[in-house]
Design a protein around this motif. Structure first.
Motif, PDB file in Angstrom:
ATOM      1  N   PHE A  47     -24.018   4.681 -57.806  1.00 25.94           N
ATOM      2  CA  PHE A  47     -24.361   5.491 -58.911  1.00 25.94           C
ATOM      3  C   PHE A  47     -24.935   4.831 -59.854  1.00 25.94           C
ATOM      4  O   PHE A  47     -26.143   5.368 -60.649  1.00 25.94           O
ATOM      5  CB  PHE A  47     -22.870   5.980 -59.396  1.00 25.94           C
ATOM      6  N   TRP A  48     -25.004   3.569 -60.163  1.00 27.86           N
ATOM      7  CA  TRP A  48     -25.641   2.894 -61.222  1.00 27.86           C
ATOM      8  C   TRP A  48     -27.330   2.668 -60.789  1.00 27.86           C
ATOM      9  O   TRP A  48     -28.052   2.760 -61.587  1.00 27.86           O
ATOM     10  CB  TRP A  48     -25.140   1.449 -61.262  1.00 27.86           C
ATOM     11  N   VAL A  49     -27.285   2.218 -59.429  1.00 26.62           N
ATOM     12  CA  VAL A  49     -28.795   2.231 -59.046  1.00 26.62           C
ATOM     13  C   VAL A  49     -29.317   3.793 -59.290  1.00 26.62           C
ATOM     14  O   VAL A  49     -30.632   3.648 -59.694  1.00 26.62           O
ATOM     15  CB  VAL A  49     -28.957   1.973 -57.696  1.00 26.62           C
ATOM     16  N   GLU A  50     -28.713   5.166 -58.982  1.00 22.76           N
ATOM     17  CA  GLU A  50     -29.529   6.281 -59.287  1.00 22.76           C
ATOM     18  C   GLU A  50     -29.669   6.483 -60.724  1.00 22.76           C
ATOM     19  O   GLU A  50     -30.752   6.803 -61.239  1.00 22.76           O
ATOM     20  CB  GLU A  50     -28.324   7.226 -58.818  1.00 22.76           C
ATOM     21  N   ILE A  51     -28.902   6.095 -61.567  1.00 22.12           N
ATOM     22  CA  ILE A  51     -29.133   6.266 -63.006  1.00 22.12           C
ATOM     23  C   ILE A  51     -30.194   5.025 -63.568  1.00 22.12           C
ATOM     24  O   ILE A  51     -30.835   5.604 -64.179  1.00 22.12           O
ATOM     25  CB  ILE A  51     -27.720   6.096 -63.776  1.00 22.12           C
ATOM     26  N   ARG A  52     -29.961   3.927 -62.940  1.00 22.24           N
ATOM     27  CA  ARG A  52     -30.905   2.872 -63.514  1.00 22.24           C
ATOM     28  C   ARG A  52     -32.408   3.157 -63.304  1.00 22.24           C
ATOM     29  O   ARG A  52     -33.459   2.953 -64.140  1.00 22.24           O
ATOM     30  CB  ARG A  52     -30.502   1.622 -63.001  1.00 22.24           C
ATOM     31  N   PHE A  53     -32.573   3.213 -62.149  1.00 25.07           N
ATOM     32  CA  PHE A  53     -33.881   3.649 -61.392  1.00 25.07           C
ATOM     33  C   PHE A  53     -34.387   5.207 -61.471  1.00 25.07           C
ATOM     34  O   PHE A  53     -35.470   5.592 -60.884  1.00 25.07           O
ATOM     35  CB  PHE A  53     -33.918   2.923 -60.288  1.00 25.07           C
ATOM     36  N   ASN A  54     -33.519   6.057 -61.942  1.00 23.16           N
ATOM     37  CA  ASN A  54     -33.765   7.709 -62.221  1.00 23.16           C
ATOM     38  C   ASN A  54     -34.243   8.028 -60.805  1.00 23.16           C
ATOM     39  O   ASN A  54     -35.149   8.725 -60.727  1.00 23.16           O
ATOM     40  CB  ASN A  54     -34.932   7.798 -63.017  1.00 23.16           C
ATOM     41  N   VAL A  55     -33.282   7.902 -59.834  1.00 21.16           N
ATOM     42  CA  VAL A  55     -33.498   8.286 -58.513  1.00 21.16           C
ATOM     43  C   VAL A  55     -32.347   9.106 -58.003  1.00 21.16           C
ATOM     44  O   VAL A  55     -31.114   9.018 -58.781  1.00 21.16           O
ATOM     45  CB  VAL A  55     -33.616   7.159 -57.446  1.00 21.16           C
ATOM     46  N   SER A  56     -32.359   9.962 -57.089  1.00 19.03           N
ATOM     47  CA  SER A  56     -31.175  10.676 -56.594  1.00 19.03           C
ATOM     48  C   SER A  56     -31.051  10.502 -55.062  1.00 19.03           C
ATOM     49  O   SER A  56     -32.314  10.549 -54.473  1.00 19.03           O
ATOM     50  CB  SER A  56     -31.324  12.220 -57.025  1.00 19.03           C
ATOM     51  N   PHE A  57     -29.943  10.224 -54.619  1.00 21.11           N
ATOM     52  CA  PHE A  57     -29.830  10.075 -53.314  1.00 21.11           C
ATOM     53  C   PHE A  57     -28.969  11.183 -52.634  1.00 21.11           C
ATOM     54  O   PHE A  57     -28.332  11.181 -51.521  1.00 21.11           O
ATOM     55  CB  PHE A  57     -28.596   8.766 -52.965  1.00 21.11           C
ATOM     56  N   SER A  58     -29.090  12.515 -53.390  1.00 22.51           N
ATOM     57  CA  SER A  58     -28.294  13.620 -52.787  1.00 22.51           C
ATOM     58  C   SER A  58     -28.705  14.315 -51.603  1.00 22.51           C
ATOM     59  O   SER A  58     -27.946  14.549 -50.741  1.00 22.51           O
ATOM     60  CB  SER A  58     -28.443  14.771 -53.729  1.00 22.51           C
ATOM     61  N   HIS A  59     -30.035  13.725 -51.018  1.00 23.25           N
ATOM     62  CA  HIS A  59     -30.613  14.313 -49.856  1.00 23.25           C
ATOM     63  C   HIS A  59     -30.061  13.316 -48.791  1.00 23.25           C
ATOM     64  O   HIS A  59     -30.027  13.769 -47.542  1.00 23.25           O
ATOM     65  CB  HIS A  59     -32.084  14.004 -49.910  1.00 23.25           C
ATOM     66  N   TYR A  60     -29.103  12.447 -49.286  1.00 25.67           N
ATOM     67  CA  TYR A  60     -28.448  11.796 -48.025  1.00 25.67           C
ATOM     68  C   TYR A  60     -27.079  12.406 -47.854  1.00 25.67           C
ATOM     69  O   TYR A  60     -26.057  11.938 -47.120  1.00 25.67           O
ATOM     70  CB  TYR A  60     -28.321  10.204 -48.352  1.00 25.67           C
ATOM     71  N   GLY A  61     -26.793  13.421 -48.502  1.00 26.93           N
ATOM     72  CA  GLY A  61     -25.438  14.066 -48.492  1.00 26.93           C
ATOM     73  C   GLY A  61     -25.365  14.789 -47.095  1.00 26.93           C
ATOM     74  O   GLY A  61     -26.306  14.938 -46.348  1.00 26.93           O
ATOM     75  N   ILE A  62     -24.396  15.682 -46.931  1.00 27.44           N
ATOM     76  CA  ILE A  62     -24.184  16.450 -45.784  1.00 27.44           C
ATOM     77  C   ILE A  62     -24.867  17.780 -46.044  1.00 27.44           C
ATOM     78  O   ILE A  62     -24.473  18.615 -46.999  1.00 27.44           O
ATOM     79  CB  ILE A  62     -22.725  16.577 -45.671  1.00 27.44           C
ATOM     80  N   TYR A  63     -25.657  18.206 -45.002  1.00 31.62           N
ATOM     81  CA  TYR A  63     -26.303  19.555 -45.084  1.00 31.62           C
ATOM     82  C   TYR A  63     -25.621  20.282 -43.674  1.00 31.62           C
ATOM     83  O   TYR A  63     -26.230  19.792 -42.791  1.00 31.62           O
ATOM     84  CB  TYR A  63     -27.859  19.418 -45.259  1.00 31.62           C
ATOM     85  N   PRO A  64     -24.888  21.283 -44.079  1.00 30.37           N
ATOM     86  CA  PRO A  64     -24.163  21.858 -42.648  1.00 30.37           C
ATOM     87  C   PRO A  64     -25.174  22.329 -41.797  1.00 30.37           C
ATOM     88  O   PRO A  64     -25.896  23.110 -42.146  1.00 30.37           O
ATOM     89  CB  PRO A  64     -23.390  22.604 -43.124  1.00 30.37           C
ATOM     90  N   GLU A  89     -27.668  21.503 -39.983  1.00 29.45           N
ATOM     91  CA  GLU A  89     -28.813  21.121 -40.013  1.00 29.45           C
ATOM     92  C   GLU A  89     -28.933  19.569 -39.376  1.00 29.45           C
ATOM     93  O   GLU A  89     -28.241  18.664 -39.816  1.00 29.45           O
ATOM     94  CB  GLU A  89     -29.592  21.282 -41.185  1.00 29.45           C
ATOM     95  N   SER A  90     -30.091  19.250 -38.626  1.00 26.47           N
ATOM     96  CA  SER A  90     -30.016  18.089 -37.776  1.00 26.47           C
ATOM     97  C   SER A  90     -30.219  17.020 -39.113  1.00 26.47           C
ATOM     98  O   SER A  90     -29.732  15.736 -39.178  1.00 26.47           O
ATOM     99  CB  SER A  90     -31.402  17.863 -37.119  1.00 26.47           C
ATOM    100  N   PHE A  91     -31.170  17.464 -40.143  1.00 22.43           N
ATOM    101  CA  PHE A  91     -31.276  16.363 -41.270  1.00 22.43           C
ATOM    102  C   PHE A  91     -30.171  16.145 -41.932  1.00 22.43           C
ATOM    103  O   PHE A  91     -30.154  15.286 -42.958  1.00 22.43           O
ATOM    104  CB  PHE A  91     -32.465  16.799 -42.113  1.00 22.43           C
ATOM    105  N   GLY A  92     -29.215  16.901 -41.932  1.00 17.69           N
ATOM    106  CA  GLY A  92     -27.930  16.842 -42.735  1.00 17.69           C
ATOM    107  C   GLY A  92     -26.819  15.931 -42.025  1.00 17.69           C
ATOM    108  O   GLY A  92     -25.813  15.512 -42.664  1.00 17.69           O
ATOM    109  N   VAL A  93     -27.022  15.642 -40.683  1.00 16.12           N
ATOM    110  CA  VAL A  93     -26.022  14.832 -40.132  1.00 16.12           C
ATOM    111  C   VAL A  93     -25.973  13.367 -40.657  1.00 16.12           C
ATOM    112  O   VAL A  93     -24.609  12.700 -40.646  1.00 16.12           O
ATOM    113  CB  VAL A  93     -26.572  14.581 -38.445  1.00 16.12           C
ATOM    114  N   LYS A  94     -26.797  12.660 -41.166  1.00 21.39           N
ATOM    115  CA  LYS A  94     -26.957  11.407 -41.698  1.00 21.39           C
ATOM    116  C   LYS A  94     -25.702  11.446 -43.079  1.00 21.39           C
ATOM    117  O   LYS A  94     -24.995  10.508 -43.091  1.00 21.39           O
ATOM    118  CB  LYS A  94     -28.218  10.964 -42.419  1.00 21.39           C
ATOM    119  N   GLY A  95     -25.766  12.521 -43.592  1.00 18.09           N
ATOM    120  CA  GLY A  95     -24.636  12.838 -44.435  1.00 18.09           C
ATOM    121  C   GLY A  95     -22.952  12.489 -43.900  1.00 18.09           C
ATOM    122  O   GLY A  95     -22.222  12.255 -44.991  1.00 18.09           O
ATOM    123  N   ILE A  96     -22.894  12.614 -42.638  1.00 18.20           N
ATOM    124  CA  ILE A  96     -21.515  12.524 -42.482  1.00 18.20           C
ATOM    125  C   ILE A  96     -21.296  10.944 -42.451  1.00 18.20           C
ATOM    126  O   ILE A  96     -20.139  10.990 -43.021  1.00 18.20           O
ATOM    127  CB  ILE A  96     -21.624  12.707 -40.747  1.00 18.20           C
TER     128      ILE A  96
END
Length: 251
Positions: A31-48, A50-57
């Motif tokens: 969470f600190w890395v996201e805030i400190r460097f103004n990035v978002s890792f939400s795309h590493y979440g689960i997207y039901p 869909e193949s690109f959402g498997v990594k979120g598991i």
């Protein structure tokens, strides 16, 4: 014997404190890395579904959308992971790994088409596992732990249903809860199994009354006792000659 064995399982070690602290520290670091460097890792979440959402598991449990979200999950994880490590030391790693993977997999299968992030699925898996495993083992200390879980987290059950609160992944909560039940059924806890105590290990054991010892005479020679069927056969065996005559029915 059983009590001594089980008591050895309830031993406080530094890992009871270190495991939850290090795990939560990892969440805060991400969470600190996201805030400190103004990035978002939400795309590493689960997207039901869909193949690109498997990594979120594997990664979604380490991602959080807000400070409040992270804070709430951190407090629950510190308590639950400490309890898990103390009472189920031998199963901790498996519960943690499968709790993340299978709650994530369930979310991927059941979830709405949106990114799902947060450790809530793991939290529900821990709550469910600790509660049901205590019920299944029927050991009084673990039963007491199960009731403590109900007191602390019983209200969480309502958040496994749709439309209770907007913005939460009820699918992740439900998947975690079902994962916890499955792990409580499948994962064995041999440290709580009742030890086998043989008759000769009991303090009131009397060799003279033991059926096996009776097969030996006073000199230690093997002299088995007659079997019950042999006694019955001998009882009904007679040297008298018996003649049977069929008389028939008179008309």
């Amino acid at each position: 014997m059983r009590k001594k064995k089980i008591n050895k399982s309830f031993v406080f070690t530094p890992s009871v404190v270190l495991l939850p602290l290090l795990f939560v520290l990892l969440l805060w670091l991400v969470f600190w890395v996201e805030i400190r460097f103004n990035v978002s890792f939400s795309h590493y979440g689960i997207y039901p579904r869909e193949s690109f959402g498997v990594k979120g598991i594997f990664f979604s449990a380490f991602l959080h959308g807000s400070f409040q979200h992270l804070m709430n999950n951190s407090l629950a994880l510190i308590v639950l992971l400490a309890l898990l490590r103390f009472f189920y030391k031998e199963q901790t790693i498996l519960v943690l790994f499968f709790g993340i993977v299978f709650s994530g997999l369930g979310t991927w299968l059941l979830g709405r088409p949106s990114y799902h992030i947060g450790a809530s699925g793991l939290i529900y898996a821990l709550v469910s596992f600790i509660f049901f495993k205590g019920i299944f083992t029927k050991y009084y200390r673990l039963l007491a732990l199960s009731f403590l879980i109900v007191l602390l987290y019983g209200g969480m059950v309502w958040y496994m249903f749709p439309d209770v609160e907007k913005g939460i992944s009820w699918e992740g909560h439900l998947s975690g809860f079902l994962t916890g039940i499955a792990m409580a059924l499948v994962l064995k806890t041999p440290q709580f199994a009742k030890e086998i105590v043989y008759d000769w290990e009991k303090p009131d054991f009397n060799p003279e009354n033991d059926p096996f010892v009776k097969n030996f005479d006073e000199n230690g020679n093997f002299s088995p006792q007659p079997k019950p069927e042999e006694l019955i056969k001998e009882y009904f065996t007679s040297s008298l000659k018996v003649i049977y005559e069929f008389i028939g029915l008179k008309k």
